[in-house]
Structure formats: C-alpha cells, structure tokens
Design an enzyme around this catalytic site. Sequence first.
Site, PDB file in Angstrom:
ATOM      1  N   MET A  31       0.997  -2.342   6.015  1.00 40.45           N
ATOM      2  CA  MET A  31       1.081  -2.670   7.441  1.00 40.45           C
ATOM      3  C   MET A  31       1.410  -4.158   7.592  1.00 40.45           C
ATOM      4  O   MET A  31       1.121  -4.760   8.635  1.00 40.45           O
ATOM      5  CB  MET A  31      -0.232  -2.328   8.143  1.00 40.45           C
ATOM      6  CG  MET A  31      -0.546  -0.829   8.075  1.00 40.45           C
ATOM      7  SD  MET A  31      -1.621  -0.246   9.399  1.00 40.45           S
ATOM      8  CE  MET A  31      -3.084  -1.208   9.120  1.00 40.45           C
ATOM      9  N   GLY A  32       2.018  -4.750   6.563  1.00 42.72           N
ATOM     10  CA  GLY A  32       2.409  -6.153   6.631  1.00 42.72           C
ATOM     11  C   GLY A  32       1.223  -7.087   6.429  1.00 42.72           C
ATOM     12  O   GLY A  32       0.192  -6.684   5.892  1.00 42.72           O
ATOM     13  N   LEU A  34       1.117  -9.470   4.289  1.00 43.57           N
ATOM     14  CA  LEU A  34       0.985  -9.245   2.848  1.00 43.57           C
ATOM     15  C   LEU A  34       0.194 -10.362   2.168  1.00 43.57           C
ATOM     16  O   LEU A  34       0.324 -11.533   2.515  1.00 43.57           O
ATOM     17  CB  LEU A  34       2.379  -9.124   2.215  1.00 43.57           C
ATOM     18  CG  LEU A  34       3.264  -8.008   2.783  1.00 43.57           C
ATOM     19  CD1 LEU A  34       4.587  -7.931   2.017  1.00 43.57           C
ATOM     20  CD2 LEU A  34       2.561  -6.649   2.766  1.00 43.57           C
ATOM     21  N   HIS A  35      -0.624  -9.966   1.203  1.00 40.91           N
ATOM     22  CA  HIS A  35      -1.431 -10.925   0.440  1.00 40.91           C
ATOM     23  C   HIS A  35      -1.345 -10.543  -1.045  1.00 40.91           C
ATOM     24  O   HIS A  35      -0.581  -9.627  -1.410  1.00 40.91           O
ATOM     25  CB  HIS A  35      -2.869 -10.958   0.957  1.00 40.91           C
ATOM     26  CG  HIS A  35      -3.502  -9.593   1.079  1.00 40.91           C
ATOM     27  ND1 HIS A  35      -3.705  -8.758   0.007  1.00 40.91           N
ATOM     28  CD2 HIS A  35      -3.950  -8.908   2.169  1.00 40.91           C
ATOM     29  CE1 HIS A  35      -4.272  -7.633   0.406  1.00 40.91           C
ATOM     30  NE2 HIS A  35      -4.416  -7.691   1.724  1.00 40.91           N
ATOM     31  N   HIS A  38      -1.422  -6.892  -2.027  1.00 40.04           N
ATOM     32  CA  HIS A  38      -0.132  -6.192  -1.889  1.00 40.04           C
ATOM     33  C   HIS A  38       0.813  -6.580  -3.034  1.00 40.04           C
ATOM     34  O   HIS A  38       1.544  -5.735  -3.552  1.00 40.04           O
ATOM     35  CB  HIS A  38       0.527  -6.551  -0.556  1.00 40.04           C
ATOM     36  CG  HIS A  38      -0.243  -6.110   0.652  1.00 40.04           C
ATOM     37  ND1 HIS A  38      -0.844  -6.991   1.512  1.00 40.04           N
ATOM     38  CD2 HIS A  38      -0.508  -4.872   1.147  1.00 40.04           C
ATOM     39  CE1 HIS A  38      -1.439  -6.327   2.486  1.00 40.04           C
ATOM     40  NE2 HIS A  38      -1.261  -5.049   2.289  1.00 40.04           N
TER      41      HIS A  38
HETATM   42  O1  PAF Z   1      -3.461   0.696   3.720  1.00 39.22           O
HETATM   43  C1  PAF Z   1      -2.623   0.472   4.634  1.00 39.22           C
HETATM   44  O2  PAF Z   1      -2.093  -0.626   4.778  1.00 39.22           O
HETATM   45  C2  PAF Z   1      -2.253   1.594   5.591  1.00 39.22           C
HETATM   46  O3  PAF Z   1      -3.353   2.409   5.870  1.00 39.22           O
HETATM   47  C3  PAF Z   1      -1.059   2.433   5.102  1.00 39.22           C
HETATM   48  C4  PAF Z   1      -1.366   3.175   3.805  1.00 39.22           C
HETATM   49  C5  PAF Z   1       0.153   1.544   4.922  1.00 39.22           C
HETATM   50  C6  PAF Z   1      -0.724   3.500   6.164  1.00 39.22           C
HETATM   51  O4  PAF Z   1      -0.395   2.919   7.385  1.00 39.22           O
END
Ligand code: PAF
Length: 286
Positions: A31-32, A34-35, A38
Amino acid sequence: MSDLLTTVPAARAFCEAARARGAAVGLVPTMGALHDGHRSLLRQSLAQNDVTVVSIFVNPLQFGAGEDLEAYPRGFENDLRICAGEGAAAVFAPSEAEMYPQPPVTSLDFGGLSASLEGACRPGHLAGVGLVVAKLFAIVGACRAYFGEKDWQQLAVVRRLADDLSLPVDVVGCPTVRQPDGVALSSRNAYLGADERAAAGVLHRCLLAGAALIEAGERASAVVEAAMASVLAAEPLLGRVDYARVVDAATLARREPLRGELRLMVAAHLGGTRLIDNLGATVPPP
Ligand code: PAF
C-alpha cells in the site's frame, strides 16, 4: 526507472509479455509508504524471479469506518525511487476507479481463520485484503507473491486463498524486519510521536516474554498470556490492548496444552496509533 503501469490492461500486457519471454514474474503487493520491510520483500522477489512487479494501492475495502484510510501515509515519488533503486521492473499503481470500476459484490469469508484477532477487531478487513489480493493475482499472474510475516493473519488468509482457489501462485512469507529496539517496521510507525516511538518496543518485549516462558516449559496459554499482558501493563504510554495471545501458527486457534508450531500475537494502541506484532515459538514433540 521501473515501468509505471496505472491501468489493468497495461499491467496485464506487461506481465503477459514477460511470461511469453519465459520470465518468472514475482509480485510484491503493497500500500506504498515503502520502508526497509518492503525492501526485504522486493529483494527476495528479485532473487527468485526474472521480473518483479510492485503494486502500490491503498485498498479502501480493507479499512473500516473510522479507520485511517484518509491519513494512511503516502509517499509516491519516494516509493518509485525505492522500486527503481532496488531494480523492480514495474510498479502497478492503479487508481481506485481502475481497481473497482463498480463496487464488488463478491465477498470472501475465511471462516475460522478470520474469526479472531484482526478479524474480530477489524470486521471486514481480512475480506477486503483477500479481495484485492485475489484481483492482483488475477491481473499480474505472478509465479510467486511476497508478504511480510508481520501481518501473520493476513499471510495465513492469503495462503489459504491461494490453496482453496488453486491459484497458480506460490505465496512466500518473509521475516519481519525490526529496528534495534525490536520495533517491527510498519508504515504506521510514521504516526508515532517521539515518546510513543520510544515506548513501542514494549510489543516486542511482550512477545519475547511469552516465547521465553514457552521455551522454559510453560504449556498453559493463560499463563503465557498473563505474562504478556503484564509486560504491556508496565508501559504507561500504552493504551487499549486489543489482544495478547498465543495461538496455533497455522489455524490461529487456541492450543491447550500448548504444542507444535505456535504464534504469539499482539495488537495495542499507542496514542492514536494501532500497532500489531507477532513472534513464533515451537514446542518440540515429546
Ligand atoms: O500488507 C499490505 O500492505 C496490504 O494488506 C496488501 C497485502 C498490499 C493488500 O492491500
């Protein structure tokens, strides 16, 4: 730069072309904001696939009324830089209208897997995650998809989704990335003030205390959970505790006496921020 794909047909065409060349496609759904957590998913995908696609979509279906959908941290330009720097081939960043041209009527029910913990505290959350992940799997057609263990129940639900629907994707769970004081990386940590951030390590300490008791031979979940609760209670800044529990790692059900692969799970509020964390523990066979 990673290719920026904003429509479903563009993402499909990109991934189909990659598969037609014989490339293995890895998907990192996000969901952006990012860290480094991710980044670790991205790196694992890059190591195991020829082409990595990162999706960035703040999925409204997984937020309940009164939750932080509007406030959810966003940093698109920085996210694109991270994806490009790590070597992602493409970023799929659809609008809400692109992902949901009509309100979906399909709903997913994960039975006992979503009955407790996050499923109980955030009604509809896991169904919303399941729906968007199923759509992403269908659009990207990845061989492998990467999810952080920090969202343990989400990972369990996504694994089951792929199994139950025979989806041709390998769901890969990746270890939680922690800061030196044990705090699990999360986009929501950005909400914490300095004092709250300093106090946030209590979640990890409560998990360690529970795991240490199991390691020392404790087999009653109530005793383990009481120890977890007392660690949390010692942190004056901590607000409501939603749960501090030990469950079976795969089914998320209670195991009495404790045995096999277990997961210690915690969710608690720190100021206006709700944090979750979890840790594994194993009771070896007798
Ligand atoms: O973990 C997340 O960031 C969200 O729940 C996901 C898996 C991208 C689904 O929207």
